[in-house]
Write an enzyme that holds these catalytic residues in place. Structure first.
Site, PDB file in Angstrom:
ATOM      1  N   GLU A   1      37.362  32.552  39.644  1.00 22.13           N
ATOM      2  CA  GLU A   1      36.607  33.432  38.753  1.00 22.13           C
ATOM      3  C   GLU A   1      36.381  32.761  37.396  1.00 22.13           C
ATOM      4  O   GLU A   1      35.269  32.802  36.851  1.00 22.13           O
ATOM      5  CB  GLU A   1      37.348  34.762  38.573  1.00 22.13           C
ATOM      6  CG  GLU A   1      36.577  35.755  37.707  1.00 22.13           C
ATOM      7  CD  GLU A   1      37.123  37.177  37.783  1.00 22.13           C
ATOM      8  OE1 GLU A   1      38.261  37.367  38.241  1.00 22.13           O
ATOM      9  OE2 GLU A   1      36.388  38.103  37.378  1.00 22.13           O
TER      10      GLU A   1
ATOM     11  N   HIS B   1      45.607  46.875  41.788  1.00 25.52           N
ATOM     12  CA  HIS B   1      44.334  46.662  42.482  1.00 25.52           C
ATOM     13  C   HIS B   1      44.029  47.899  43.321  1.00 25.52           C
ATOM     14  O   HIS B   1      44.674  48.135  44.331  1.00 25.52           O
ATOM     15  CB  HIS B   1      44.427  45.414  43.351  1.00 25.52           C
ATOM     16  CG  HIS B   1      43.100  44.938  43.875  1.00 25.52           C
ATOM     17  ND1 HIS B   1      42.009  45.770  44.020  1.00 25.52           N
ATOM     18  CD2 HIS B   1      42.693  43.713  44.282  1.00 25.52           C
ATOM     19  CE1 HIS B   1      40.988  45.061  44.497  1.00 25.52           C
ATOM     20  NE2 HIS B   1      41.380  43.819  44.666  1.00 25.52           N
TER      21      HIS B   1
ATOM     22  N   PHE C   1      37.106  40.379  49.593  1.00 24.12           N
ATOM     23  CA  PHE C   1      37.389  39.683  50.844  1.00 24.12           C
ATOM     24  C   PHE C   1      36.133  39.792  51.702  1.00 24.12           C
ATOM     25  O   PHE C   1      35.462  40.837  51.718  1.00 24.12           O
ATOM     26  CB  PHE C   1      38.541  40.364  51.591  1.00 24.12           C
ATOM     27  CG  PHE C   1      39.900  39.865  51.191  1.00 24.12           C
ATOM     28  CD1 PHE C   1      40.067  38.830  50.285  1.00 24.12           C
ATOM     29  CD2 PHE C   1      41.040  40.442  51.748  1.00 24.12           C
ATOM     30  CE1 PHE C   1      41.330  38.376  49.942  1.00 24.12           C
ATOM     31  CE2 PHE C   1      42.305  39.996  51.408  1.00 24.12           C
ATOM     32  CZ  PHE C   1      42.451  38.968  50.499  1.00 24.12           C
TER      33      PHE C   1
ATOM     34  N   HIS D   1      37.507  40.439  37.810  1.00 28.37           N
ATOM     35  CA  HIS D   1      38.111  40.890  39.065  1.00 28.37           C
ATOM     36  C   HIS D   1      39.614  40.641  38.949  1.00 28.37           C
ATOM     37  O   HIS D   1      40.402  41.493  39.322  1.00 28.37           O
ATOM     38  CB  HIS D   1      37.479  40.164  40.249  1.00 28.37           C
ATOM     39  CG  HIS D   1      37.856  40.783  41.566  1.00 28.37           C
ATOM     40  ND1 HIS D   1      37.670  42.120  41.824  1.00 28.37           N
ATOM     41  CD2 HIS D   1      38.432  40.265  42.678  1.00 28.37           C
ATOM     42  CE1 HIS D   1      38.117  42.396  43.046  1.00 28.37           C
ATOM     43  NE2 HIS D   1      38.589  41.290  43.575  1.00 28.37           N
TER      44      HIS D   1
ATOM     45  N   LYS E   1      43.739  45.100  35.999  1.00 27.43           N
ATOM     46  CA  LYS E   1      44.595  45.252  37.191  1.00 27.43           C
ATOM     47  C   LYS E   1      46.059  45.009  36.835  1.00 27.43           C
ATOM     48  O   LYS E   1      46.957  45.472  37.536  1.00 27.43           O
ATOM     49  CB  LYS E   1      44.167  44.286  38.293  1.00 27.43           C
ATOM     50  CG  LYS E   1      42.865  44.695  38.986  1.00 27.43           C
ATOM     51  CD  LYS E   1      42.595  43.824  40.213  1.00 27.43           C
ATOM     52  CE  LYS E   1      41.316  44.241  40.925  1.00 27.43           C
ATOM     53  NZ  LYS E   1      40.088  43.838  40.217  1.00 27.43           N
TER      54      LYS E   1
ATOM     55  N   CYS F   1      37.250  45.077  48.269  1.00 27.82           N
ATOM     56  CA  CYS F   1      37.550  45.148  46.832  1.00 27.82           C
ATOM     57  C   CYS F   1      36.306  45.286  45.968  1.00 27.82           C
ATOM     58  O   CYS F   1      36.417  45.476  44.755  1.00 27.82           O
ATOM     59  CB  CYS F   1      38.315  43.908  46.408  1.00 27.82           C
ATOM     60  SG  CYS F   1      39.549  43.423  47.602  1.00 27.82           S
TER      61      CYS F   1
END
Lengths: 402, 88
Positions: free
Chosen positions: A305, A331, A390, A294, A326, A162
């Site tokens: 976050e 995403h 990830f 994010h 998003k 990501c």
């Protein structure tokens, strides 16, 4: 060290097939998420996603090209064409040798893999198209962009899940800043919305079945999207000398690794990346007016976050705006940071902050100004774009006005 | 049937926790066995495979899922219900 500016931008994503269309959708808070449409979708538990709509590959590319271009390559080329046209750059001679392409992608030609595995395993075929390998390889998009625009300098692909796009753009930034390159075409692309692509994500049980609601107490997971974004990063002096229109300046970049868990994010890793980008750009934290989060809409990401932002900015965290686009475009995995950079550029240039749509109920663990549901007019000097992948790989870019 | 379900579920949970089945009781919780959210996702997958059922479980917010994972006993009870519904 050279200053680095953005002189071109292009995109195709679930919100639009150009930068103006995409920014208009973000301003309106339009949602690009809907029922997924592809073969075998009825066998999925998660049936929603943000697909690029109304796009006909055959109207853009010829048959020979389509034999070589996976959907993720098509997205990269469409975005690159828009970005290069806007920049006005022509790559010949020494400039071509000092310019390259760095693109992020996570799955590469996943649709091509999916189709061909189906052919050999499910349908029992013993022959596949001769171009399966050059079509599915992760560097196919970067290579085709280099070929179409005669970019003969350093080109490669970055795959950090990501965070791929932000890592890619960070590389491009450093290559121009260091003087290694005069211009870099950079961004990311992803086309994972096929049966195998979604089935794999489904297994992790972090996907929402109804909507992406980042920072809202009612959030229940992420929603996948597809598309790409491409930019031209150029040496400021070079851009100024040729009278190019400058969209924004790239001020700083930092990357960190959590070195902790393969899927659970770490507040420290995220905070070090945010603080690192500020330090890299010599930016006082009070100057940051907007952060494109994010903001995946998972329980784990959003609270981590927000905690990281609160840690880095202290009292200023309550004065800045942070939104997750998003909620609108889904995403885009390896392409997500590139499309999200458009919201950063809109904030700087147009003074419009893209909203976090789908916001229903405050979450005390995400108690920041997340620009809920409606875009807002605001003048900001410096913006950040967060990406936390990830694998615990984090990449944060800082942009400013010139 | 019930004993078989219970034995199999305990076996799967023990395997996930890297313990002996005898160390897992009906009162055990995933937490007490040291199973984190990712471990739980993996155990639920193994249970789905073992009984050929589908378990509603969202790793984002396990407590909000329809499937009660607060103890081994509640997991067994939930699975028995799902088997009855889906295989009955």
């Amino acid at each position: 060290m050279r200053r680095v500016v953005i002189t071109g931008a292009g995109t195709i994503n679930p919100l639009g097939q150009s930068v103006p269309q995409t920014l208009a959708a973000m301003r309106e808070g339009r949602c690009g998420i809907g029922p997924l449409q592809f073969r075998d979708v009825e066998r999925l538990a998660v049936k929603i996603g943000a697909q690029v709509q109304g796009y006909d590959p055959e109207a853009v590319f010829n048959r020979q090209q389509l034999a070589l271009y996976d959907r993720f390559t098509q997205f990269a080329l469409i975005a690159a064409r828009e970005a290069l046209a806007l920049s006005g750059l022509e790559f010949t001679g020494a400039l071509a040798d000092r310019s390259g392409v760095v693109l992020g992608t996570s799955g590469g030609g996943l649709t091509t893999q999916d189709e061909n595995y189906r052919a050999v395993y499910e349908e029992g075929k013993n022959r596949v198209h001769p171009f399966v390998v050059p079509k599915l390889m992760n560097n196919a998009a970067a290579s085709h962009v280099s070929m179409e625009f005669n970019l003969r300098g350093p080109s490669f692909t970055v795959a950090t899940a990501c965070a791929s796009s932000n890592h890619a753009m960070g590389q491009a930034f450093q290559m121009v800043r260091s003087g290694l390159c005069t211009a870099m075409v950079t961004g990311g692309t992803e086309a994972m919305l096929c049966f195998g692509g979604v089935k794999a994500w489904e297994g992790l049980r972090v996907m929402s079945k109804d909507a992406c609601r980042p920072f809202s107490a009612t959030r229940n997971g992420m929603v996948q999207g597809e598309g790409g974004g491409v930019f031209v990063f150029e040496d400021y002096e070079h851009a100024k000398a040729r009278g190019a229109e400058i969209l924004a300046e790239v001020l700083g970049f930092a990357m960190t690794s959590d070195a902790a868990d393969i899927v659970m994010p770490s507040k420290q890793g995220a905070a070090r990346a945010i603080a690192g980008a500020l330090k890299d750009g010599g930016i006082a934290k009070e100057r940051v007016g907007y952060i494109n989060a994010h903001g995946t809409g998972t329980a784990a990401n959003d609270k981590t976050e927000c905690a990281a932002v609160a840690d880095v900015f202290g009292r200023h965290a309550d004065r800045l705006m942070i939104s997750s686009t998003k909620s609108m475009h889904g995403h885009l995995i390896g392409g997500t940071g590139a499309v999200e950079l458009l919201a950063c550029i809109m904030a700087l240039r147009d003074g419009v902050i893209a909203p976090t749509i789908g916001y229903e109920e405050p979450d005390p663990e995400c108690a920041l100004d997340v620009v809920p549901n409606e875009a807002r007019e605001a003048s900001v000097d410096v913006v950040l774009s967060n990406a936390f992948a990830f694998g615990g790989l984090n990449a944060v870019l800082a942009l400013g006005r010139v | 049937m019930t004993m078989d379900v219970r034995r199999k579920v305990i076996e799967i949970i023990a395997e996930q926790a890297m313990l002996e089945p005898s160390d897992v009781t009906l009162e055990s919780t995933p937490e007490s066995l040291g199973i984190d959210s990712l471990g739980l996702v993996e155990a639920i997958f193994a249970i789905e495979e073992a009984f050929d059922i589908s378990i509603p479980f969202n790793a984002n917010d396990p407590t909000e899922s329809d499937f009660d994972i607060s103890s081994v006993a509640s997991i067994v009870a939930g699975i028995e219900k799902l088997i009855a519904e889906q295989k009955g």
